[in-house]
Design a protein around this motif. Structure first.
Motif, PDB file in Angstrom:
ATOM      1  N   ILE A 109     -22.727  -0.015  47.890  1.00 21.00           N
ATOM      2  CA  ILE A 109     -22.078  -1.129  47.135  1.00 21.00           C
ATOM      3  C   ILE A 109     -21.268  -2.350  47.625  1.00 21.00           C
ATOM      4  O   ILE A 109     -21.188  -3.262  47.636  1.00 21.00           O
ATOM      5  CB  ILE A 109     -21.400  -0.600  45.959  1.00 21.00           C
ATOM      6  N   GLU A 110     -20.218  -1.436  48.642  1.00 21.38           N
ATOM      7  CA  GLU A 110     -19.460  -2.458  49.575  1.00 21.38           C
ATOM      8  C   GLU A 110     -20.202  -3.339  50.330  1.00 21.38           C
ATOM      9  O   GLU A 110     -19.572  -4.569  50.508  1.00 21.38           O
ATOM     10  CB  GLU A 110     -18.383  -1.512  49.992  1.00 21.38           C
ATOM     11  N   GLU A 111     -21.209  -2.850  50.908  1.00 16.72           N
ATOM     12  CA  GLU A 111     -22.188  -3.783  51.997  1.00 16.72           C
ATOM     13  C   GLU A 111     -22.901  -4.672  51.098  1.00 16.72           C
ATOM     14  O   GLU A 111     -22.844  -6.011  51.596  1.00 16.72           O
ATOM     15  CB  GLU A 111     -23.131  -2.830  52.556  1.00 16.72           C
ATOM     16  N   ASN A 116     -23.001 -10.350  49.264  1.00 19.34           N
ATOM     17  CA  ASN A 116     -23.051 -11.637  48.427  1.00 19.34           C
ATOM     18  C   ASN A 116     -21.932 -12.460  48.821  1.00 19.34           C
ATOM     19  O   ASN A 116     -22.258 -13.441  48.356  1.00 19.34           O
ATOM     20  CB  ASN A 116     -22.666 -10.600  47.063  1.00 19.34           C
ATOM     21  N   ASN A 117     -20.827 -11.996  49.165  1.00 18.21           N
ATOM     22  CA  ASN A 117     -19.772 -12.654  49.759  1.00 18.21           C
ATOM     23  C   ASN A 117     -20.168 -13.753  50.690  1.00 18.21           C
ATOM     24  O   ASN A 117     -19.854 -15.010  50.801  1.00 18.21           O
ATOM     25  CB  ASN A 117     -18.710 -12.148  50.222  1.00 18.21           C
TER      26      ASN A 117
END
Length: 119
Positions: A109-111, A116-117
């Motif tokens: 999820i962090e990746e 996405n950013n």
């Protein structure tokens, strides 16, 4: 109904005769007072040597029954404790697997957030 009296005036006889008469009166009293089934048990007690021996046999039987019940209880308790320990280890393994999955999902999820950013 009026019960006949068991008191009988006996003539003076020799000692053996007195014992025979008393024994006969005791047997008659047992027949009048005791039901047939209990009379059989009384006769068996007389044949085996009295109530002391049958009580000793009953006590031994009770001790055996207690010992067998105690051993069975210990065996069942040991089996239950073993099963509970097995379940604890199984649950711990499952929790460890779920924790590792959650950590890997958190990393994924962090990746995805970083990607996405960037986009």
């Amino acid at each position: 109904m009026e019960r006949p009296s068991l008191e009988i005036k006996l003539p003076d006889t020799h000692e053996e005769g007195k014992l025979y008469v008393v024994d006969s009166l005791n047997n008659l009293n047992k027949l009048n007072v005791c039901p047939a089934e209990s009379q059989r048990s009384l006769d068996e007690e007389e044949n085996t040597g009295g109530p002391g021996e049958s009580m000793a046999g009953s006590s031994t039987r009770n001790q055996r029954l207690f010992f067998i019940t105690f051993i069975l209880t210990l065996t069942v308790s040991l089996a239950l404790v073993s099963f509970v320990i097995f379940l604890i280890f199984q649950t711990r393994n499952e929790v460890d697997q779920i924790s590792s999955r959650l950590l890997s999902e958190k990393k994924n999820i962090e990746e995805l957030k970083k990607l996405n950013n960037i986009i």
